[in-house]
Scaffold this motif. Structure first.
Motif, PDB file in Angstrom:
ATOM      1  N   GLY A 129      82.511  51.305  19.151  1.00 19.14           N
ATOM      2  CA  GLY A 129      81.300  50.994  19.898  1.00 19.14           C
ATOM      3  C   GLY A 129      81.380  49.665  20.624  1.00 19.14           C
ATOM      4  O   GLY A 129      82.459  49.180  20.970  1.00 19.14           O
ATOM      5  N   LEU A 130      80.227  49.052  20.836  1.00 19.10           N
ATOM      6  CA  LEU A 130      80.157  47.802  21.591  1.00 19.10           C
ATOM      7  C   LEU A 130      80.293  46.555  20.728  1.00 19.10           C
ATOM      8  O   LEU A 130      80.320  45.447  21.243  1.00 19.10           O
ATOM      9  CB  LEU A 130      78.840  47.746  22.372  1.00 19.10           C
ATOM     10  CG  LEU A 130      78.782  48.686  23.587  1.00 19.10           C
ATOM     11  CD1 LEU A 130      77.350  48.815  24.084  1.00 19.10           C
ATOM     12  CD2 LEU A 130      79.693  48.186  24.697  1.00 19.10           C
ATOM     13  N   SER A 131      80.368  46.738  19.421  1.00 20.70           N
ATOM     14  CA  SER A 131      80.658  45.610  18.533  1.00 20.70           C
ATOM     15  C   SER A 131      81.635  46.072  17.464  1.00 20.70           C
ATOM     16  O   SER A 131      81.244  46.655  16.446  1.00 20.70           O
ATOM     17  CB  SER A 131      79.385  45.063  17.871  1.00 20.70           C
ATOM     18  OG  SER A 131      79.713  44.078  16.913  1.00 20.70           O
ATOM     19  N   LEU A 162      87.839  58.805  12.841  1.00 22.12           N
ATOM     20  CA  LEU A 162      87.719  57.429  13.308  1.00 22.12           C
ATOM     21  C   LEU A 162      88.175  57.376  14.753  1.00 22.12           C
ATOM     22  O   LEU A 162      89.311  57.760  15.071  1.00 22.12           O
ATOM     23  CB  LEU A 162      88.542  56.487  12.439  1.00 22.12           C
ATOM     24  CG  LEU A 162      87.958  56.319  11.023  1.00 22.12           C
ATOM     25  CD1 LEU A 162      88.608  57.286  10.045  1.00 22.12           C
ATOM     26  CD2 LEU A 162      88.105  54.891  10.531  1.00 22.12           C
ATOM     27  N   VAL A 163      87.285  56.918  15.627  1.00 21.28           N
ATOM     28  CA  VAL A 163      87.494  57.037  17.070  1.00 21.28           C
ATOM     29  C   VAL A 163      87.530  55.666  17.735  1.00 21.28           C
ATOM     30  O   VAL A 163      86.581  54.883  17.608  1.00 21.28           O
ATOM     31  CB  VAL A 163      86.384  57.884  17.726  1.00 21.28           C
ATOM     32  CG1 VAL A 163      86.714  58.148  19.187  1.00 21.28           C
ATOM     33  CG2 VAL A 163      86.172  59.187  16.973  1.00 21.28           C
ATOM     34  N   THR A 164      88.601  55.404  18.456  1.00 21.21           N
ATOM     35  CA  THR A 164      88.684  54.199  19.287  1.00 21.21           C
ATOM     36  C   THR A 164      88.051  54.471  20.649  1.00 21.21           C
ATOM     37  O   THR A 164      88.254  55.545  21.219  1.00 21.21           O
ATOM     38  CB  THR A 164      90.149  53.781  19.472  1.00 21.21           C
ATOM     39  OG1 THR A 164      90.730  53.520  18.191  1.00 21.21           O
ATOM     40  CG2 THR A 164      90.256  52.514  20.325  1.00 21.21           C
ATOM     41  N   TYR A 165      87.293  53.505  21.156  1.00 21.25           N
ATOM     42  CA  TYR A 165      86.596  53.612  22.442  1.00 21.25           C
ATOM     43  C   TYR A 165      85.586  54.772  22.453  1.00 21.25           C
ATOM     44  O   TYR A 165      85.436  55.467  23.436  1.00 21.25           O
ATOM     45  CB  TYR A 165      87.579  53.797  23.599  1.00 21.25           C
ATOM     46  CG  TYR A 165      88.629  52.734  23.728  1.00 21.25           C
ATOM     47  CD1 TYR A 165      88.306  51.383  23.558  1.00 21.25           C
ATOM     48  CD2 TYR A 165      89.954  53.054  24.017  1.00 21.25           C
ATOM     49  CE1 TYR A 165      89.276  50.399  23.681  1.00 21.25           C
ATOM     50  CE2 TYR A 165      90.918  52.070  24.147  1.00 21.25           C
ATOM     51  CZ  TYR A 165      90.584  50.750  23.978  1.00 21.25           C
ATOM     52  OH  TYR A 165      91.550  49.769  24.102  1.00 21.25           O
ATOM     53  N   GLY A 166      84.897  54.972  21.344  1.00 16.98           N
ATOM     54  CA  GLY A 166      83.947  56.077  21.258  1.00 16.98           C
ATOM     55  C   GLY A 166      82.520  55.657  21.566  1.00 16.98           C
ATOM     56  O   GLY A 166      82.099  54.548  21.248  1.00 16.98           O
ATOM     57  N   ARG A 167      81.774  56.552  22.185  1.00 18.00           N
ATOM     58  CA  ARG A 167      80.326  56.410  22.385  1.00 18.00           C
ATOM     59  C   ARG A 167      79.606  57.364  21.431  1.00 18.00           C
ATOM     60  O   ARG A 167      80.222  58.254  20.833  1.00 18.00           O
ATOM     61  CB  ARG A 167      79.956  56.732  23.833  1.00 18.00           C
ATOM     62  CG  ARG A 167      80.561  55.779  24.852  1.00 18.00           C
ATOM     63  CD  ARG A 167      79.740  54.523  25.013  1.00 18.00           C
ATOM     64  NE  ARG A 167      80.314  53.607  26.000  1.00 18.00           N
ATOM     65  CZ  ARG A 167      79.711  52.527  26.460  1.00 18.00           C
ATOM     66  NH1 ARG A 167      78.492  52.224  26.023  1.00 18.00           N
ATOM     67  NH2 ARG A 167      80.289  51.738  27.343  1.00 18.00           N
ATOM     68  N   VAL A 168      78.298  57.217  21.310  1.00 19.06           N
ATOM     69  CA  VAL A 168      77.519  58.012  20.353  1.00 19.06           C
ATOM     70  C   VAL A 168      77.738  59.504  20.551  1.00 19.06           C
ATOM     71  O   VAL A 168      77.960  60.255  19.601  1.00 19.06           O
ATOM     72  CB  VAL A 168      76.017  57.675  20.467  1.00 19.06           C
ATOM     73  CG1 VAL A 168      75.177  58.658  19.650  1.00 19.06           C
ATOM     74  CG2 VAL A 168      75.754  56.255  20.006  1.00 19.06           C
ATOM     75  N   SER A 183      76.022  66.083  12.343  1.00 13.30           N
ATOM     76  CA  SER A 183      77.005  65.020  12.568  1.00 13.30           C
ATOM     77  C   SER A 183      76.348  63.669  12.298  1.00 13.30           C
ATOM     78  O   SER A 183      75.165  63.468  12.583  1.00 13.30           O
ATOM     79  CB  SER A 183      77.545  65.051  14.002  1.00 13.30           C
ATOM     80  OG  SER A 183      76.546  64.686  14.931  1.00 13.30           O
ATOM     81  N   ILE A 184      77.138  62.766  11.716  1.00 12.21           N
ATOM     82  CA  ILE A 184      76.714  61.394  11.478  1.00 12.21           C
ATOM     83  C   ILE A 184      77.735  60.489  12.138  1.00 12.21           C
ATOM     84  O   ILE A 184      78.944  60.639  11.917  1.00 12.21           O
ATOM     85  CB  ILE A 184      76.657  61.071   9.972  1.00 12.21           C
ATOM     86  CG1 ILE A 184      75.642  61.964   9.253  1.00 12.21           C
ATOM     87  CG2 ILE A 184      76.327  59.598   9.740  1.00 12.21           C
ATOM     88  CD1 ILE A 184      75.731  61.871   7.734  1.00 12.21           C
ATOM     89  N   VAL A 185      77.272  59.547  12.950  1.00 11.80           N
ATOM     90  CA  VAL A 185      78.202  58.608  13.571  1.00 11.80           C
ATOM     91  C   VAL A 185      77.767  57.176  13.279  1.00 11.80           C
ATOM     92  O   VAL A 185      76.607  56.812  13.447  1.00 11.80           O
ATOM     93  CB  VAL A 185      78.335  58.849  15.101  1.00 11.80           C
ATOM     94  CG1 VAL A 185      76.997  58.773  15.806  1.00 11.80           C
ATOM     95  CG2 VAL A 185      79.329  57.875  15.724  1.00 11.80           C
ATOM     96  N   LEU A 186      78.717  56.390  12.778  1.00 12.19           N
ATOM     97  CA  LEU A 186      78.521  54.947  12.640  1.00 12.19           C
ATOM     98  C   LEU A 186      79.115  54.301  13.876  1.00 12.19           C
ATOM     99  O   LEU A 186      80.231  54.644  14.285  1.00 12.19           O
ATOM    100  CB  LEU A 186      79.249  54.392  11.405  1.00 12.19           C
ATOM    101  CG  LEU A 186      78.992  55.021  10.043  1.00 12.19           C
ATOM    102  CD1 LEU A 186      79.690  54.196   8.962  1.00 12.19           C
ATOM    103  CD2 LEU A 186      77.520  55.135   9.746  1.00 12.19           C
ATOM    104  N   ILE A 187      78.418  53.333  14.457  1.00 15.90           N
ATOM    105  CA  ILE A 187      78.909  52.721  15.687  1.00 15.90           C
ATOM    106  C   ILE A 187      78.419  51.282  15.800  1.00 15.90           C
ATOM    107  O   ILE A 187      77.315  50.952  15.353  1.00 15.90           O
ATOM    108  CB  ILE A 187      78.466  53.557  16.912  1.00 15.90           C
ATOM    109  CG1 ILE A 187      79.206  53.132  18.178  1.00 15.90           C
ATOM    110  CG2 ILE A 187      76.951  53.528  17.097  1.00 15.90           C
ATOM    111  CD1 ILE A 187      79.100  54.136  19.313  1.00 15.90           C
TER     112      ILE A 187
END
Length: 271
Positions: A129-131, A162-168, A183-187
């Motif tokens: 994400g952005l942080s 685990l995703v690099t450069y991922g958005r929601v 689906s659950i996404v931590l970002i």
């Protein structure tokens, strides 16, 4: 001689900063309120603090995601993981092309297809994400605490992605391919000037490509000084349990969690 006297007066213990009327409210928030003033300017302390916060926010955005390190720590707990990347090629492109961050690249999509179960209840995704700092500081702690709670339920879990450069929204594609009910996404959230390490969680029932934001529930500001990991685990458990039973998330799923709520108590009773 007069100049020396003035200099001594300015450097003495005598207050040279004019306090703000809101000073008593500072204990309730990290926001930049009641900074005071020194003449017509900000006090030097506040000016330097602002510059430090701005630098920390920039560092949080541009920091490299330690994806493989996080994967090893999650796998050591007995969970299988998939290492993925969006269609973004670098951090600058990530910031300017959010659309590419919502889609897996070809190699990653093939990995997900190869590891897809016939059916599962939950796909769990962790994105930088952005942080990136937010994920490094909060991701593993939250994941561990939440999974310890989830173990008591009959819900099944797909391989952790685990995703690099991922958005929601990349969780929609991953969840759909993994045949997941939710689906659950931590970002990592967009860093602010008082919170460069804030993590968000998004929950979506029936993930599929093309979903829009009104079908998701969001839990925000998970960090030291914000929502605690324990409170976030309780909140996500409540929303997930209700989503599973009502078969909906987003604007159709209201957060009416009582203070005495015990995570997954209703699902556990149904076993």
């Amino acid at each position: 001689m007069r100049f020396v006297e003035l200099l001594k007066d300015m450097t003495s213990k005598k207050k040279i900063v004019t306090a703000d009327n809101w000073d008593s409210l500072k204990k309730f928030t990290d926001a930049r309120i009641s900074l005071g003033r020194c003449g017509t300017s900000l006090p030097l302390k506040e000016s330097l603090a602002f510059k430090l916060a701005h630098a920390q926010a920039k560092d949080a955005v541009h920091k490299s995601f330690q994806r493989e390190t996080l994967i090893r720590k999650i796998e050591s707990q007995g969970y299988s993981c998939i290492s993925l990347k969006s269609q973004v090629e670098n951090r600058n492109e990530y910031l300017t092309r959010p659309d590419l961050g919502r889609q897996l690249d070809t190699a990653s999509l093939e990995k997900v297809i190869q590891n897809a179960p016939k059916k599962c209840d939950i796909s769990f995704i962790i994105c930088d994400g952005l942080s990136v700092r937010a994920i490094h500081e909060n991701g593993l702690i939250f994941f561990t605490e939440f999974m310890n709670t989830l173990k008591e339920t009959p819900l099944t879990l797909a391989p952790v992605c685990l995703v690099t450069y991922g958005r929601v929204a990349i969780a929609d594609e991953i969840g759909a391919v993994l045949n997941a009910t939710l689906s659950i996404v931590l970002i990592g959230e967009r860093p602010g000037l008082s919170a460069p390490n804030s993590m968000g969680i998004y929950l979506t029932y029936a993930p599929k490509v093309g979903n829009t934001d009104e079908v998701r529930n969001c839990i925000s500001n998970i960090r030291p000084g914000g929502m605690t990991h324990q409170a976030a685990v309780q909140k996500l458990s409540y929303l997930l349990e209700k989503a599973y039973m009502l078969r909906k998330t987003g604007v159709q799923l209201k957060d009416s969690m009582p203070s005495f709520y015990l995570p997954f108590s209703e699902l556990i009773e149904l076993q």
